[in-house]
Design a protein around this motif. Structure first.
Motif, PDB file in Angstrom:
ATOM      1  N   GLY A  62       0.918  -1.117   0.011  1.00  0.00           N
ATOM      2  CA  GLY A  62       0.053  -0.112   0.035  1.00  0.00           C
ATOM      3  C   GLY A  62       0.954   1.073   0.072  1.00  0.00           C
ATOM      4  N   GLU A  63       0.477   2.318   0.371  1.00  0.00           N
ATOM      5  CA  GLU A  63       1.125   3.570   0.619  1.00  0.00           C
ATOM      6  C   GLU A  63       1.153   4.130   2.078  1.00  0.00           C
ATOM      7  N   GLY A  64       2.104   5.133   2.279  1.00  0.00           N
ATOM      8  CA  GLY A  64       2.036   5.665   3.795  1.00  0.00           C
ATOM      9  C   GLY A  64       0.795   5.763   4.479  1.00  0.00           C
ATOM     10  N   MET A  65      -0.127   6.295   3.812  1.00  0.00           N
ATOM     11  CA  MET A  65      -1.604   6.242   4.678  1.00  0.00           C
ATOM     12  C   MET A  65      -1.974   5.033   5.183  1.00  0.00           C
ATOM     13  N   LEU A  66      -1.638   3.915   4.620  1.00  0.00           N
ATOM     14  CA  LEU A  66      -2.154   2.738   5.029  1.00  0.00           C
ATOM     15  C   LEU A  66      -1.444   2.373   6.534  1.00  0.00           C
ATOM     16  N   ALA A  67      -0.031   2.577   6.574  1.00  0.00           N
ATOM     17  CA  ALA A  67       0.620   2.420   7.992  1.00  0.00           C
ATOM     18  C   ALA A  67       0.013   3.490   8.746  1.00  0.00           C
ATOM     19  N   LEU A  68      -0.462   4.671   8.451  1.00  0.00           N
ATOM     20  CA  LEU A  68      -1.107   5.596   9.431  1.00  0.00           C
ATOM     21  C   LEU A  68      -2.304   4.942   9.944  1.00  0.00           C
ATOM     22  N   TRP A  69      -3.204   4.371   9.078  1.00  0.00           N
ATOM     23  CA  TRP A  69      -4.519   4.063   9.556  1.00  0.00           C
ATOM     24  C   TRP A  69      -4.378   2.584  10.068  1.00  0.00           C
ATOM     25  N   LEU A  89      -0.941  19.998   8.011  1.00  0.00           N
ATOM     26  CA  LEU A  89      -2.180  19.417   7.636  1.00  0.00           C
ATOM     27  C   LEU A  89      -1.975  17.776   8.023  1.00  0.00           C
ATOM     28  N   PHE A  90      -0.746  17.351   8.110  1.00  0.00           N
ATOM     29  CA  PHE A  90      -0.981  15.919   8.634  1.00  0.00           C
ATOM     30  C   PHE A  90      -1.333  15.575  10.177  1.00  0.00           C
ATOM     31  N   GLY A  91      -0.620  16.633  10.998  1.00  0.00           N
ATOM     32  CA  GLY A  91      -0.738  16.743  12.233  1.00  0.00           C
ATOM     33  C   GLY A  91      -2.179  16.912  12.691  1.00  0.00           C
ATOM     34  N   MET A 136       2.098  12.468  16.312  1.00  0.00           N
ATOM     35  CA  MET A 136       2.712  13.811  15.873  1.00  0.00           C
ATOM     36  C   MET A 136       3.323  13.605  14.646  1.00  0.00           C
ATOM     37  N   VAL A 137       3.669  14.502  14.119  1.00  0.00           N
ATOM     38  CA  VAL A 137       4.313  14.354  12.622  1.00  0.00           C
ATOM     39  C   VAL A 137       5.742  14.703  12.941  1.00  0.00           C
ATOM     40  N   GLN A 138       6.715  14.130  12.297  1.00  0.00           N
ATOM     41  CA  GLN A 138       8.166  14.473  12.557  1.00  0.00           C
ATOM     42  C   GLN A 138       8.488  15.473  11.435  1.00  0.00           C
ATOM     43  N   ASN A 139       8.202  15.192  10.021  1.00  0.00           N
ATOM     44  CA  ASN A 139       8.398  15.973   9.020  1.00  0.00           C
ATOM     45  C   ASN A 139       7.108  16.462   8.278  1.00  0.00           C
ATOM     46  N   GLU A 140       6.447  17.452   8.469  1.00  0.00           N
ATOM     47  CA  GLU A 140       5.222  17.791   8.129  1.00  0.00           C
ATOM     48  C   GLU A 140       5.580  18.334   6.643  1.00  0.00           C
ATOM     49  N   THR A 141       5.377  17.600   5.590  1.00  0.00           N
ATOM     50  CA  THR A 141       5.760  17.876   4.239  1.00  0.00           C
ATOM     51  C   THR A 141       5.001  18.935   3.682  1.00  0.00           C
ATOM     52  N   PRO A 142       3.662  19.316   3.709  1.00  0.00           N
ATOM     53  CA  PRO A 142       3.117  20.381   3.095  1.00  0.00           C
ATOM     54  C   PRO A 142       3.593  21.652   3.795  1.00  0.00           C
ATOM     55  N   VAL A 166       4.253   8.479  15.690  1.00  0.00           N
ATOM     56  CA  VAL A 166       5.011   9.389  14.814  1.00  0.00           C
ATOM     57  C   VAL A 166       4.945   9.069  13.282  1.00  0.00           C
ATOM     58  N   ASP A 167       4.454  10.150  12.650  1.00  0.00           N
ATOM     59  CA  ASP A 167       4.331   9.926  10.988  1.00  0.00           C
ATOM     60  C   ASP A 167       5.979  10.428  10.501  1.00  0.00           C
ATOM     61  N   ALA A 168       6.725   9.767  10.236  1.00  0.00           N
ATOM     62  CA  ALA A 168       8.145  10.181   9.369  1.00  0.00           C
ATOM     63  C   ALA A 168       7.933   9.620   8.335  1.00  0.00           C
ATOM     64  N   VAL A 169       6.992   9.873   7.572  1.00  0.00           N
ATOM     65  CA  VAL A 169       7.098   9.071   6.232  1.00  0.00           C
ATOM     66  C   VAL A 169       7.797   9.784   5.245  1.00  0.00           C
ATOM     67  N   SER A 170       8.041  11.239   5.481  1.00  0.00           N
ATOM     68  CA  SER A 170       9.078  12.022   4.646  1.00  0.00           C
ATOM     69  C   SER A 170      10.173  12.252   5.373  1.00  0.00           C
ATOM     70  N   GLY A 171      10.439  11.868   6.373  1.00  0.00           N
ATOM     71  CA  GLY A 171      11.740  11.855   7.044  1.00  0.00           C
ATOM     72  C   GLY A 171      12.818  10.666   7.194  1.00  0.00           C
ATOM     73  N   THR A 191       7.260   4.357   1.023  1.00  0.00           N
ATOM     74  CA  THR A 191       8.618   4.159   0.180  1.00  0.00           C
ATOM     75  C   THR A 191       8.970   5.082  -0.838  1.00  0.00           C
ATOM     76  N   GLN A 192       7.807   6.103  -1.057  1.00  0.00           N
ATOM     77  CA  GLN A 192       7.964   7.001  -2.109  1.00  0.00           C
ATOM     78  C   GLN A 192       8.546   8.466  -1.856  1.00  0.00           C
ATOM     79  N   LYS A 193       8.963   8.494  -0.678  1.00  0.00           N
ATOM     80  CA  LYS A 193       9.561   9.818  -0.209  1.00  0.00           C
ATOM     81  C   LYS A 193      11.149   9.814  -0.125  1.00  0.00           C
ATOM     82  N   CYS A 194      11.680   9.612   0.908  1.00  0.00           N
ATOM     83  CA  CYS A 194      13.358   9.774   0.916  1.00  0.00           C
ATOM     84  C   CYS A 194      13.663   8.377   0.326  1.00  0.00           C
TER      85      CYS A 194
HETATM   86  C1  LIG Z   1       3.575  11.329   1.976  1.00  0.00           C
HETATM   87  C2  LIG Z   1       2.877  11.337   3.411  1.00  0.00           C
HETATM   88  C3  LIG Z   1       2.206  10.475   4.014  1.00  0.00           C
HETATM   89  C4  LIG Z   1       1.757   9.539   3.237  1.00  0.00           C
HETATM   90  O1  LIG Z   1       0.884   9.745   2.200  1.00  0.00           O
HETATM   91  P1  LIG Z   1       0.682   8.774   0.847  1.00  0.00           P
HETATM   92  O2  LIG Z   1      -0.326   9.495   0.206  1.00  0.00           O
HETATM   93  O3  LIG Z   1       0.151   7.532   1.463  1.00  0.00           O
HETATM   94  O4  LIG Z   1       1.982   8.669   0.190  1.00  0.00           O
HETATM   95  C5  LIG Z   1       1.981  10.742   5.291  1.00  0.00           C
HETATM   96  N1  LIG Z   1       2.536  11.647   5.967  1.00  0.00           N
HETATM   97  C6  LIG Z   1       3.363  12.632   5.492  1.00  0.00           C
HETATM   98  C7  LIG Z   1       3.836  13.710   6.530  1.00  0.00           C
HETATM   99  C8  LIG Z   1       3.715  12.376   4.062  1.00  0.00           C
HETATM  100  O5  LIG Z   1       4.458  13.377   3.598  1.00  0.00           O
END
Ligand SMILES: *Cc1c(COP(=O)(O)O)cnc(C)c1O
Length: 362
Positions: A62-69, A89-91, A136-142, A166-171, A191-194
């Motif tokens: 799946g993608e990052g959101m799958l791990a979050l949920w 946004l993610f926080g 919390m979010v480690q790296n707040e991408t937006p 902790v969401d560290a998807v983009s860290g 997988t699709q970030k760093c």
């Molecule tokens: C990319 C990202 C996600 C996961 O989003 P996907 O759409 O599943 O790639 C979650 N949290 C943060 C902070 C992200 O940058």
């Protein structure tokens, strides 16, 4: 379909040929063969190293959101108290996710251009609210910002909060992540970030405490964590694993560890610093407020007054550069330069900055 010469989107990042090719193989039946179990174990082992944990790592299709949920639904029940530390946004989104499960959510919120500060206020909330989980979010991408996790980990220990999520998807892969040292129970990655692998897998670290809580909650579902607790030992997965995607991630992890996790973080830090310097020099304004910690993996920039985002985006694309727009209240206001993974490359960022400078002068 258009192809851009200079990809600068903060995920999905550009995937190298060698990572792509690692998946161009046909295998046997992933859910039956020992080779897959070995590949899964080796890959999660490398991810654990990248995240600074000696504990378990789970890898799902799946993608990052799958791990979050999956992590949230596996560890929370309706009525549980969740403290959402939010700076973007993610926080804030995590608070909404917990609410959708029926949790009692308290948010300690900051501006989207800020990072966690005022730990007195946060400590007061932890002491008074007694949450089961802090998110919390480690790296707040937006927002292009990076939050300190260590301080929150200390508060978790001090007040005996069961879980730190902790969401560290983009860290992960682009910054210093220390799951065990910081006391993180569920550290979410993609997988699709760093890591610059295709957007096909989600992964997370799971502490001993988090496994206990997951056993207690007993959540069953496609995204449930529990079946993965024994997957390697029993060579049994809850659904057909994605062999090619795992092979690509395995190669991406090898490349990261060959470079060295510390060296990769340093590369990201240097490229980010250069990017912020160039953006400021050309008269643009960085989005993070003074005093906020800017992200080493993504730079968020305020869209200049004399040009709307659509025009700017169009002109960049015409020159072969693609950057990231934004979402929610930042849409059209803030754009992003994703120097993460393969894109944390000084020459690439220099080229992108040269084009940006020319385009905003027009
Ligand atoms: C990319 C990202 C996600 C996961 O989003 P996907 O759409 O599943 O790639 C979650 N949290 C943060 C902070 C992200 O940058």
């Amino acid at each position: 379909m258009k192809v851009y010469r200079i990809p600068m989107v903060p995920g999905p990042t550009s995937v190298s040929r060698e990572v792509l090719e690692a998946g161009m193989v046909n295998y046997g039946s992933a859910d039956l063969e020992g080779d897959y179990v070995e590949l899964y174990a080796a890959t999660t082992g490398m991810l654990a190293e990248a995240m600074g944990t000696k504990g378990d790592v789970v890898l799902q299709t799946g993608e990052g959101m799958l791990a979050l949920w999956g992590a949230m639904k596996s560890c929370l029940r309706a009525g549980d108290r969740v403290l959402a530390l939010s700076t973007g946004l993610f926080g804030y989104g995590m608070g909404c996710m917990a609410e959708s499960i029926g949790c009692e959510v308290r948010t300690v919120g900051f501006g989207f251009d800020e990072t966690l500060s005022d730990f007195g206020l946060i400590e007061e909330a932890v002491r008074e609210f007694r949450p089961k989980m802090i998110t919390m979010v480690q790296n707040e991408t937006p927002s292009g910002t990076m939050n300190p996790v260590e301080e929150v980990g200390r508060l978790k220990e001090k007040y005996g909060v069961p879980l730190l999520y902790v969401d560290a998807v983009s860290g992960i892969g682009g910054s210093d992540v220390r799951v065990d040292e910081w006391g993180v129970d569920l550290c979410l990655g993609g997988t699709q970030k760093c890591l610059s692998a295709p957007a096909s897998m989600a992964f997370l670290s799971v502490s001993g405490r988090a496994w206990e809580v997951a056993e207690e909650v007993g959540y069953a579902g496609y995204d449930a964590l529990l079946p993965f607790r024994t997957a390697v030992r029993d060579a049994y997965f809850p659904y057909t694993p994605y062999w090619q995607g795992t092979a690509q991630l395995h190669r991406a992890c090898e490349l990261l560890l060959e470079e060295g996790v510390g060296k990769a973080a340093e590369r990201h830090r240097r490229v980010a610093e250069y990017c912020r310097g160039r953006v400021t020099e050309m008269g643009l304004r960085l989005y993070p407020a003074p005093g906020a910690v800017p992200s080493p993996t993504v730079t968020a920039v305020v869209v200049p007054d004399h040009m709307d985002w659509k025009t700017l985006d169009g002109r960049l694309r015409a020159e072969g550069v693609v950057m990231g727009g934004n979402y929610g209240c930042l849409e059209g206001e803030v754009f992003r330069i994703g120097h993460m993974g393969t894109q944390a490359n000084m020459n690439l960022v220099k080229e992108a900055m040269d084009v940006l400078e020319e385009v905003i002068r027009k």
